[in-house]
Write a protein that holds these residues in place. Sequence first.
Motif, PDB file in Angstrom:
ATOM      1  N   GLU A 114      33.915  29.416  30.968  1.00 48.02           N
ATOM      2  CA  GLU A 114      34.932  29.488  29.917  1.00 48.02           C
ATOM      3  C   GLU A 114      35.833  28.256  29.933  1.00 48.02           C
ATOM      4  O   GLU A 114      37.049  28.340  29.755  1.00 48.02           O
ATOM      5  N   GLY A 115      35.195  27.107  30.185  1.00 46.45           N
ATOM      6  CA  GLY A 115      35.912  25.841  30.135  1.00 46.45           C
ATOM      7  C   GLY A 115      36.669  25.469  31.378  1.00 46.45           C
ATOM      8  O   GLY A 115      37.284  24.401  31.432  1.00 46.45           O
ATOM      9  N   LEU A 116      36.658  26.318  32.406  1.00 48.36           N
ATOM     10  CA  LEU A 116      37.384  26.033  33.638  1.00 48.36           C
ATOM     11  C   LEU A 116      36.408  25.824  34.791  1.00 48.36           C
ATOM     12  O   LEU A 116      35.429  26.557  34.925  1.00 48.36           O
ATOM     13  N   MET A 117      36.685  24.838  35.618  1.00 48.73           N
ATOM     14  CA  MET A 117      35.837  24.573  36.774  1.00 48.73           C
ATOM     15  C   MET A 117      36.067  25.643  37.828  1.00 48.73           C
ATOM     16  O   MET A 117      37.207  25.891  38.252  1.00 48.73           O
ATOM     17  N   VAL A 118      34.988  26.283  38.263  1.00 49.95           N
ATOM     18  CA  VAL A 118      35.095  27.393  39.209  1.00 49.95           C
ATOM     19  C   VAL A 118      34.351  27.127  40.511  1.00 49.95           C
ATOM     20  O   VAL A 118      34.542  27.851  41.502  1.00 49.95           O
ATOM     21  N   ALA A 119      33.480  26.122  40.534  1.00 47.68           N
ATOM     22  CA  ALA A 119      32.692  25.844  41.737  1.00 47.68           C
ATOM     23  C   ALA A 119      32.014  24.488  41.570  1.00 47.68           C
ATOM     24  O   ALA A 119      32.104  23.847  40.522  1.00 47.68           O
ATOM     25  N   THR A 120      31.351  24.050  42.636  1.00 49.05           N
ATOM     26  CA  THR A 120      30.506  22.866  42.576  1.00 49.05           C
ATOM     27  C   THR A 120      29.188  23.177  43.263  1.00 49.05           C
ATOM     28  O   THR A 120      29.136  23.979  44.195  1.00 49.05           O
ATOM     29  N   ASP A 121      28.130  22.557  42.772  1.00 53.64           N
ATOM     30  CA  ASP A 121      26.826  22.608  43.417  1.00 53.64           C
ATOM     31  C   ASP A 121      26.457  21.221  43.909  1.00 53.64           C
ATOM     32  O   ASP A 121      27.100  20.225  43.542  1.00 53.64           O
ATOM     33  N   HIS A 122      25.428  21.165  44.726  1.00 58.33           N
ATOM     34  CA  HIS A 122      24.879  19.883  45.161  1.00 58.33           C
ATOM     35  C   HIS A 122      23.523  19.704  44.488  1.00 58.33           C
ATOM     36  O   HIS A 122      22.734  20.644  44.395  1.00 58.33           O
ATOM     37  N   LEU A 123      23.265  18.498  44.005  1.00 61.03           N
ATOM     38  CA  LEU A 123      22.032  18.231  43.268  1.00 61.03           C
ATOM     39  C   LEU A 123      20.797  18.635  44.065  1.00 61.03           C
ATOM     40  O   LEU A 123      19.834  19.170  43.511  1.00 61.03           O
ATOM     41  N   LEU A 124      20.807  18.406  45.370  1.00 60.54           N
ATOM     42  CA  LEU A 124      19.642  18.720  46.195  1.00 60.54           C
ATOM     43  C   LEU A 124      19.420  20.221  46.332  1.00 60.54           C
ATOM     44  O   LEU A 124      18.300  20.658  46.611  1.00 60.54           O
ATOM     45  N   VAL A 125      20.477  21.002  46.146  1.00 59.30           N
ATOM     46  CA  VAL A 125      20.343  22.448  46.255  1.00 59.30           C
ATOM     47  C   VAL A 125      19.686  23.030  45.006  1.00 59.30           C
ATOM     48  O   VAL A 125      18.869  23.944  45.092  1.00 59.30           O
ATOM     49  N   VAL A 126      20.034  22.486  43.846  1.00 55.76           N
ATOM     50  CA  VAL A 126      19.508  23.052  42.596  1.00 55.76           C
ATOM     51  C   VAL A 126      18.207  22.383  42.154  1.00 55.76           C
ATOM     52  O   VAL A 126      17.524  22.892  41.269  1.00 55.76           O
ATOM     53  N   TRP A 127      17.865  21.258  42.757  1.00 52.45           N
ATOM     54  CA  TRP A 127      16.651  20.546  42.360  1.00 52.45           C
ATOM     55  C   TRP A 127      16.011  19.915  43.595  1.00 52.45           C
ATOM     56  O   TRP A 127      16.428  18.860  44.052  1.00 52.45           O
ATOM     57  N   ALA A 128      15.017  20.580  44.141  1.00 50.22           N
ATOM     58  CA  ALA A 128      14.369  20.103  45.363  1.00 50.22           C
ATOM     59  C   ALA A 128      13.738  18.737  45.171  1.00 50.22           C
ATOM     60  O   ALA A 128      13.689  17.916  46.096  1.00 50.22           O
ATOM     61  N   GLY A 129      13.233  18.463  43.961  1.00 50.14           N
ATOM     62  CA  GLY A 129      12.586  17.174  43.707  1.00 50.14           C
ATOM     63  C   GLY A 129      13.510  15.988  43.808  1.00 50.14           C
ATOM     64  O   GLY A 129      13.054  14.855  43.957  1.00 50.14           O
ATOM     65  N   ALA A 130      14.830  16.244  43.738  1.00 54.26           N
ATOM     66  CA  ALA A 130      15.786  15.141  43.860  1.00 54.26           C
ATOM     67  C   ALA A 130      15.743  14.512  45.243  1.00 54.26           C
ATOM     68  O   ALA A 130      16.277  13.416  45.448  1.00 54.26           O
ATOM     69  N   GLY A 131      15.100  15.197  46.199  1.00 51.63           N
ATOM     70  CA  GLY A 131      14.990  14.620  47.532  1.00 51.63           C
ATOM     71  C   GLY A 131      14.316  13.264  47.537  1.00 51.63           C
ATOM     72  O   GLY A 131      14.635  12.398  48.361  1.00 51.63           O
ATOM     73  N   ALA A 132      13.391  13.041  46.601  1.00 50.17           N
ATOM     74  CA  ALA A 132      12.722  11.740  46.528  1.00 50.17           C
ATOM     75  C   ALA A 132      13.710  10.631  46.190  1.00 50.17           C
ATOM     76  O   ALA A 132      13.526   9.469  46.594  1.00 50.17           O
ATOM     77  N   LEU A 133      14.771  10.971  45.437  1.00 47.97           N
ATOM     78  CA  LEU A 133      15.782   9.961  45.110  1.00 47.97           C
ATOM     79  C   LEU A 133      16.486   9.460  46.353  1.00 47.97           C
ATOM     80  O   LEU A 133      16.953   8.319  46.388  1.00 47.97           O
ATOM     81  N   THR A 134      16.569  10.307  47.377  1.00 47.15           N
ATOM     82  CA  THR A 134      17.284   9.905  48.582  1.00 47.15           C
ATOM     83  C   THR A 134      16.531   8.850  49.377  1.00 47.15           C
ATOM     84  O   THR A 134      17.106   8.235  50.274  1.00 47.15           O
ATOM     85  N   TRP A 135      15.264   8.633  49.071  1.00 46.63           N
ATOM     86  CA  TRP A 135      14.548   7.531  49.716  1.00 46.63           C
ATOM     87  C   TRP A 135      15.169   6.200  49.323  1.00 46.63           C
ATOM     88  O   TRP A 135      15.034   5.209  50.039  1.00 46.63           O
ATOM     89  N   VAL A 136      15.838   6.183  48.182  1.00 41.87           N
ATOM     90  CA  VAL A 136      16.551   4.991  47.717  1.00 41.87           C
ATOM     91  C   VAL A 136      18.046   5.113  48.007  1.00 41.87           C
ATOM     92  O   VAL A 136      18.703   4.143  48.383  1.00 41.87           O
ATOM     93  N   LEU A 137      18.599   6.317  47.831  1.00 40.67           N
ATOM     94  CA  LEU A 137      20.046   6.503  47.932  1.00 40.67           C
ATOM     95  C   LEU A 137      20.551   6.577  49.368  1.00 40.67           C
ATOM     96  O   LEU A 137      21.737   6.358  49.612  1.00 40.67           O
ATOM     97  N   GLN A 138      19.690   6.884  50.331  1.00 38.09           N
ATOM     98  CA  GLN A 138      20.105   6.917  51.734  1.00 38.09           C
ATOM     99  C   GLN A 138      20.095   5.492  52.280  1.00 38.09           C
ATOM    100  O   GLN A 138      19.102   5.013  52.831  1.00 38.09           O
ATOM    101  N   VAL A 139      21.219   4.793  52.112  1.00 35.39           N
ATOM    102  CA  VAL A 139      21.276   3.368  52.464  1.00 35.39           C
ATOM    103  C   VAL A 139      22.086   3.119  53.735  1.00 35.39           C
ATOM    104  O   VAL A 139      22.387   1.969  54.059  1.00 35.39           O
TER     105      VAL A 139
END
Length: 442
Positions: free
Chosen positions: A44-69
């Motif tokens: 309803e337009g108000l921020m109530v929580a946060t998620d982590h990209l890796l929790v909601v999308w397992a495939g994002a783990g491949a991005l960390t091969w570049v982002l883990q610097v």
Amino acid sequence: MSSSSRAPSDAASPRDRYPDALRAGALLVVVFGHWLATLPRLEEGLMVATDHLLVVWAGAGALTWVLQVVPLFVFVSAAVSAEGAQRRLSQGDRQLHWWAGRALGLARPTVTYLAVLAALSLLALVTGGRFLGLLNHSLTIHLWFLMMLLGVQALLPLGVWVDNRWGLKAVVALVVIAAGVDLLRAGITAPGQLLTLGERVTASAGGIGWINVAAVWLLPQQLGIAWRRGRFAGAGVGIGLLLLGLGWLAAAVASGYPLAMVDGRVGAPSNLLPPTLALVGVMWLQVGAVLLFESPARRLLARRPIDRLVTLLGALGMPLYLWHKLAELPAAWVGERLGLPIDAGVPGEAGFWLGRLWWLLLCALTVAPVMVAVVSFEVRRKRGLVQAGATPVILAGGAALLGGILLSLALGAMPGALFGLAGVVAASWLLRAHPQPAERLS
């Protein structure tokens, strides 16, 4: 590597901008990667929580091969500092005294950051503010890097001495140790069990695996020392390391190691807590890229505008790293007030990446005034403080600094910033000489 491709060690020589550019590029990757991973959730337009990209999308783990610097930071820092460490070894100077200066240089700006977080935490308690609680651990989690960097830098002279004695054999030894630790952690008793090595490692308790905190994070430092001394070089070697890294990571994931090289949530299978053999694959990729792109990057850096940009990013490096997560607070507030699509659902849904772009834009816009305020404050500080000289005092200061950071990591902004601030303030006081020589403070 030929002498023309590496800056001479003479103090009068121009500064080598390639390591500076690598650190600046890695810094930007970290900043945008952290922002990208934070997913605000609105109702309803108000921020109530946060998620982590890796929790909601397992495939994002491949991005960390570049982002883990982080390995790249350690690699480059070692390359830059290796000759200075060698001089101190040769002259009989105390490495601990040098480390105290580095620790003091990190403690002072960290005091400011934690003081602001503590003030915001108390304000949120009084006013009932929502945003700080929703981003509580997100505002301190990045401080782990400072703790790890101080730890490996304390062992830099050992790395230089080992390189003097054994060269690249020291790199091989660290890889063997890391592999041996994971094999023991997994309880491998038959060759066929190697096919599920990663699954067995991450399913077991940390235990002996914590030895790899040293073995894995010292590996990029040892590689950086060897690279600085020309023990390996060239685009051909770079391509070979890139291929090794890709094969290494493919084999690691196939055996059950997590795809991601950073953690999305505490308690999930992890390549970081403690570090695993899979993380070594990222190091091969990054070092390979450093070698492959060295020649074209140096030609690009010869252009004055690029050189100035690298200089600016280098000067802003520590403030930006410390403060970029704080930008998520005003970004969330602005996004909520303007009704922007900062909560875009989950990957695959319409508008997800557009929402991510809005979030990144808001973070980038709101970090700018934060940086102006921080830099304005930092330039007014006393410069050139002399570090402490007594070993017991340095050790106490180091313990206070690491303890303060650890408390902030474990407890988040509230109450972690309050307790952590006490430790870091104590460190800042202990790690400086008393009284300060007047001529150094003029």
